[in-house]
Design an enzyme around this catalytic site. Sequence first.
Site, PDB file in Angstrom:
ATOM      1  N   PRO A 162       0.789  -1.241   0.000  1.00  0.00           N
ATOM      2  CA  PRO A 162       0.000   0.000   0.000  1.00  0.00           C
ATOM      3  C   PRO A 162       0.820   1.290   0.000  1.00  0.00           C
ATOM      4  O   PRO A 162       0.853   2.038   0.983  1.00  0.00           O
ATOM      5  CB  PRO A 162      -0.830  -0.134   1.273  1.00  0.00           C
ATOM      6  CG  PRO A 162       0.045  -0.912   2.209  1.00  0.00           C
ATOM      7  CD  PRO A 162       0.787  -1.892   1.331  1.00  0.00           C
ATOM      8  N   CYS A 163       1.470   1.578  -1.138  1.00  0.00           N
ATOM      9  CA  CYS A 163       2.246   2.812  -1.234  1.00  0.00           C
ATOM     10  C   CYS A 163       1.361   4.049  -1.139  1.00  0.00           C
ATOM     11  O   CYS A 163       1.848   5.142  -0.816  1.00  0.00           O
ATOM     12  CB  CYS A 163       3.066   2.827  -2.518  1.00  0.00           C
ATOM     13  SG  CYS A 163       2.141   2.413  -4.008  1.00  0.00           S
ATOM     14  N   HIS A 164       0.045   3.893  -1.386  1.00  0.00           N
ATOM     15  CA  HIS A 164      -0.858   5.045  -1.273  1.00  0.00           C
ATOM     16  C   HIS A 164      -1.003   5.528   0.165  1.00  0.00           C
ATOM     17  O   HIS A 164      -1.457   6.639   0.406  1.00  0.00           O
ATOM     18  CB  HIS A 164      -2.235   4.704  -1.852  1.00  0.00           C
ATOM     19  CG  HIS A 164      -2.919   3.558  -1.160  1.00  0.00           C
ATOM     20  ND1 HIS A 164      -2.594   2.242  -1.406  1.00  0.00           N
ATOM     21  CD2 HIS A 164      -3.902   3.530  -0.222  1.00  0.00           C
ATOM     22  CE1 HIS A 164      -3.354   1.462  -0.671  1.00  0.00           C
ATOM     23  NE2 HIS A 164      -4.150   2.207   0.064  1.00  0.00           N
TER      24      HIS A 164
END
Length: 276
Positions: free
Chosen positions: A242-244
Amino acid sequence: MDQTHSYHYGVMRRAIEAIDAAPAPLALEDLAARMEMSPAHFQRVFSAWVGVSPKRYQQYLALGHAKALLRARRTTLETAQEVGLSGTGRLHDLFLRWEAMSPGDYGAGGAGLDIRYGNFDSPFGPVVAMGTERGLCGLGFAAETGAEATLRDLCDRWPAARFSEAPHAIAPWVEAAFAGRGEARVALIGAPFAIKVWQALLEVPSGHVTTYSDIAARIGAPRAIRAAATAVGRNPVSWLIPCHRALRKSGELGGYHWGLPVKRAMLAWEAARGEA
């Protein structure tokens, strides 16, 4: 998968534009009119997509929402294991397994790897997915960049690999990833430093956020904030890794490889579903 999710994301994308352009929060009727939809239809689209009212969801889409998230739901990663997922574990009803390939595999540019790919629908628009026999190695969102550019972007990361279009081979993992149930497997293909960053991202629970500096500290390189941010942006398996959920320390969104509207929609979707 059908195109229902992409339709919903398209509406959300237009809603973001309308919200940003308005000098004040929009009433349901006004926002629906800007979407060229009836209030009742607009309400149904929101409910089907995220499960909260358009009025409430508008708060999650607001530009200042990232700062509010950082104040209220920031995880410094040292305590992440107490509240969510770390490495292999459960997230809602999804069981996620991952393994990292050796530095030699990455250094060889994917030589010897058979990577299958396909185009799928997702809650955040069309997505290009890729996988080896070990698991998904690429998830790229195409709503902002286009399917061809997204496919090329992912293929260029492993130039020596063999690619074949075979969506059926990876469909169960993709469907599990976006349905939030079942089992998804992930194969991390990257440089050793990047893999450490991606492992840290896996510790950030849904509905929470962290900062690039927190990630750098977590992997034992507190001064390598810029390098950590670059590795976050190079994450090839978006959503599952989950780079967001990584923000700047100031609370600004920072960048997102597949377009900031997608990042905002993901953060808002997770926060709203967590509340619902």
